[in-house]
Design a protein around this motif. Structure first.
Motif, PDB file in Angstrom:
ATOM      1  N   HIS A  55     -21.566 -56.919 -13.769  1.00  0.00           N
ATOM      2  CA  HIS A  55     -21.316 -55.482 -13.873  1.00  0.00           C
ATOM      3  C   HIS A  55     -20.304 -55.202 -14.980  1.00  0.00           C
ATOM      4  N   GLN A  56     -20.192 -53.937 -15.298  1.00  0.00           N
ATOM      5  CA  GLN A  56     -19.222 -53.517 -16.296  1.00  0.00           C
ATOM      6  C   GLN A  56     -18.189 -52.598 -15.657  1.00  0.00           C
ATOM      7  N   LEU A  57     -16.980 -52.655 -16.189  1.00  0.00           N
ATOM      8  CA  LEU A  57     -15.911 -51.745 -15.821  1.00  0.00           C
ATOM      9  C   LEU A  57     -15.557 -50.956 -17.072  1.00  0.00           C
ATOM     10  N   HIS A  58     -15.685 -49.652 -17.005  1.00  0.00           N
ATOM     11  CA  HIS A  58     -15.361 -48.779 -18.130  1.00  0.00           C
ATOM     12  C   HIS A  58     -14.049 -48.062 -17.846  1.00  0.00           C
ATOM     13  N   ILE A  59     -13.119 -48.165 -18.759  1.00  0.00           N
ATOM     14  CA  ILE A  59     -11.867 -47.422 -18.666  1.00  0.00           C
ATOM     15  C   ILE A  59     -12.002 -46.253 -19.624  1.00  0.00           C
ATOM     16  N   GLY A  60     -12.104 -45.059 -19.060  1.00  0.00           N
ATOM     17  CA  GLY A  60     -12.297 -43.853 -19.863  1.00  0.00           C
ATOM     18  C   GLY A  60     -11.016 -43.052 -19.963  1.00  0.00           C
ATOM     19  N   ILE A  61     -10.835 -42.429 -21.095  1.00  0.00           N
ATOM     20  CA  ILE A  61      -9.643 -41.622 -21.342  1.00  0.00           C
ATOM     21  C   ILE A  61      -9.862 -40.218 -20.796  1.00  0.00           C
ATOM     22  N   GLN A  62      -8.874 -39.737 -20.057  1.00  0.00           N
ATOM     23  CA  GLN A  62      -8.959 -38.409 -19.455  1.00  0.00           C
ATOM     24  C   GLN A  62      -7.684 -37.645 -19.779  1.00  0.00           C
ATOM     25  N   ASP A  63      -7.824 -36.494 -20.440  1.00  0.00           N
ATOM     26  CA  ASP A  63      -6.654 -35.712 -20.845  1.00  0.00           C
ATOM     27  C   ASP A  63      -5.794 -35.288 -19.660  1.00  0.00           C
ATOM     28  N   ASP A  64      -6.409 -34.798 -18.601  1.00  0.00           N
ATOM     29  CA  ASP A  64      -5.658 -34.359 -17.427  1.00  0.00           C
ATOM     30  C   ASP A  64      -5.700 -35.442 -16.346  1.00  0.00           C
ATOM     31  N   PHE A  65      -5.336 -36.645 -16.731  1.00  0.00           N
ATOM     32  CA  PHE A  65      -5.467 -37.833 -15.897  1.00  0.00           C
ATOM     33  C   PHE A  65      -4.687 -37.734 -14.590  1.00  0.00           C
ATOM     34  N   VAL A  66      -5.369 -38.119 -13.513  1.00  0.00           N
ATOM     35  CA  VAL A  66      -4.764 -38.295 -12.193  1.00  0.00           C
ATOM     36  C   VAL A  66      -5.351 -39.586 -11.638  1.00  0.00           C
ATOM     37  N   PRO A  67      -4.529 -40.539 -11.184  1.00  0.00           N
ATOM     38  CA  PRO A  67      -5.073 -41.813 -10.698  1.00  0.00           C
ATOM     39  C   PRO A  67      -5.914 -41.656  -9.434  1.00  0.00           C
ATOM     40  N   ALA A  68      -6.900 -42.553  -9.293  1.00  0.00           N
ATOM     41  CA  ALA A  68      -7.748 -42.594  -8.100  1.00  0.00           C
ATOM     42  C   ALA A  68      -7.044 -43.432  -7.045  1.00  0.00           C
ATOM     43  N   LYS A  69      -6.640 -42.824  -5.964  1.00  0.00           N
ATOM     44  CA  LYS A  69      -5.894 -43.524  -4.919  1.00  0.00           C
ATOM     45  C   LYS A  69      -6.788 -43.974  -3.771  1.00  0.00           C
ATOM     46  N   LYS A  70      -7.839 -43.245  -3.478  1.00  0.00           N
ATOM     47  CA  LYS A  70      -8.693 -43.586  -2.347  1.00  0.00           C
ATOM     48  C   LYS A  70     -10.018 -44.174  -2.834  1.00  0.00           C
ATOM     49  N   ALA A  71     -10.747 -43.425  -3.643  1.00  0.00           N
ATOM     50  CA  ALA A  71     -11.985 -43.961  -4.217  1.00  0.00           C
ATOM     51  C   ALA A  71     -11.593 -45.110  -5.141  1.00  0.00           C
ATOM     52  N   HIS A  72     -12.292 -46.234  -5.030  1.00  0.00           N
ATOM     53  CA  HIS A  72     -11.876 -47.403  -5.813  1.00  0.00           C
ATOM     54  C   HIS A  72     -13.022 -48.397  -5.936  1.00  0.00           C
ATOM     55  N   PRO A  73     -13.009 -49.199  -6.996  1.00  0.00           N
ATOM     56  CA  PRO A  73     -13.961 -50.306  -7.067  1.00  0.00           C
ATOM     57  C   PRO A  73     -13.433 -51.492  -6.259  1.00  0.00           C
ATOM     58  N   ALA A  74     -14.353 -52.278  -5.733  1.00  0.00           N
ATOM     59  CA  ALA A  74     -14.003 -53.509  -5.028  1.00  0.00           C
ATOM     60  C   ALA A  74     -14.717 -54.650  -5.745  1.00  0.00           C
ATOM     61  N   PHE A  75     -13.967 -55.650  -6.165  1.00  0.00           N
ATOM     62  CA  PHE A  75     -14.504 -56.754  -6.954  1.00  0.00           C
ATOM     63  C   PHE A  75     -14.634 -58.010  -6.104  1.00  0.00           C
ATOM     64  N   HIS A  76     -15.807 -58.632  -6.144  1.00  0.00           N
ATOM     65  CA  HIS A  76     -15.979 -59.954  -5.515  1.00  0.00           C
ATOM     66  C   HIS A  76     -15.262 -60.966  -6.381  1.00  0.00           C
ATOM     67  N   VAL A  77     -14.525 -61.874  -5.765  1.00  0.00           N
ATOM     68  CA  VAL A  77     -13.746 -62.872  -6.490  1.00  0.00           C
ATOM     69  C   VAL A  77     -13.984 -64.245  -5.873  1.00  0.00           C
ATOM     70  N   LYS A  78     -14.164 -65.233  -6.709  1.00  0.00           N
ATOM     71  CA  LYS A  78     -14.161 -66.619  -6.252  1.00  0.00           C
ATOM     72  C   LYS A  78     -12.749 -67.136  -6.445  1.00  0.00           C
ATOM     73  N   ASN A  79     -12.158 -67.704  -5.398  1.00  0.00           N
ATOM     74  CA  ASN A  79     -10.784 -68.188  -5.383  1.00  0.00           C
ATOM     75  C   ASN A  79      -9.791 -67.021  -5.463  1.00  0.00           C
ATOM     76  N   LEU A  80      -9.835 -66.203  -4.430  1.00  0.00           N
ATOM     77  CA  LEU A  80      -8.975 -65.027  -4.325  1.00  0.00           C
ATOM     78  C   LEU A  80      -7.497 -65.390  -4.395  1.00  0.00           C
ATOM     79  N   GLU A  81      -7.121 -66.523  -3.818  1.00  0.00           N
ATOM     80  CA  GLU A  81      -5.709 -66.913  -3.823  1.00  0.00           C
ATOM     81  C   GLU A  81      -5.204 -67.210  -5.228  1.00  0.00           C
ATOM     82  N   ALA A  82      -6.055 -67.785  -6.066  1.00  0.00           N
ATOM     83  CA  ALA A  82      -5.658 -68.031  -7.458  1.00  0.00           C
ATOM     84  C   ALA A  82      -5.433 -66.709  -8.188  1.00  0.00           C
ATOM     85  N   LEU A  83      -6.283 -65.714  -7.915  1.00  0.00           N
ATOM     86  CA  LEU A  83      -6.086 -64.394  -8.519  1.00  0.00           C
ATOM     87  C   LEU A  83      -4.788 -63.781  -8.019  1.00  0.00           C
ATOM     88  N   ARG A  84      -4.519 -63.890  -6.728  1.00  0.00           N
ATOM     89  CA  ARG A  84      -3.276 -63.355  -6.169  1.00  0.00           C
ATOM     90  C   ARG A  84      -2.069 -63.968  -6.894  1.00  0.00           C
TER      91      ARG A  84
END
Length: 123
Positions: A55-84
């Motif tokens: 999949h792709q993750l697009h970071i788009g520029i938004q003039d009146d930016f407000v962060p997404a606190k509830k809606a969010h992507p969830a990424f599958h990870v192999k070796n989650l502890e290494a990422l942590r």
């Protein structure tokens, strides 16, 4: 029905104007996602795109930016502890949540305050 869904092509997160360098550091350098080129006709809008598995993750520029606190992507990870460990080593605060049956997971905020979930299925 004459159509069907076959998956998600990409997820887009918003970021404030001028934040491409910070996005590259976090998503590229820290998380290890490969940057992919934006089509020329869209590059003028700013932002940056990354490959996340198939999949792709697009970071788009938004003039009146407000962060997404509830809606969010969830990424599958192999070796989650290494990422942590990688995130903690880079000063990123890891947020624990209730265990999801059959998976280990945690959340972080990207540099712009958008919520991201990372999970590894155990079953």
């Amino acid at each position: 029905m004459s159509y069907s869904f076959s998956g998600i092509d990409h997820v887009q997160l918003a970021a404030p104007k001028g934040s491409e360098k910070e996005a590259r550091k976090f998503f590229g350098d820290i998380l290890g996602m490969a940057e992919i080129p934006k089509p020329a006709n869209l590059a003028k809008r700013g932002g940056v795109w990354f490959q996340a598995g198939i999949h792709q993750l697009h970071i788009g520029i938004q003039d009146d930016f407000v962060p997404a606190k509830k809606a969010h992507p969830a990424f599958h990870v192999k070796n989650l502890e290494a990422l942590r460990e990688r995130l903690v080593e880079n000063g990123v605060k890891v947020k624990e949540d209730e265990r999801l049956e059959g998976a280990n997971r945690f959340y972080v905020d990207d540099p712009f305050g958008n919520r991201l979930e990372f999970l590894e299925w155990t079953d």
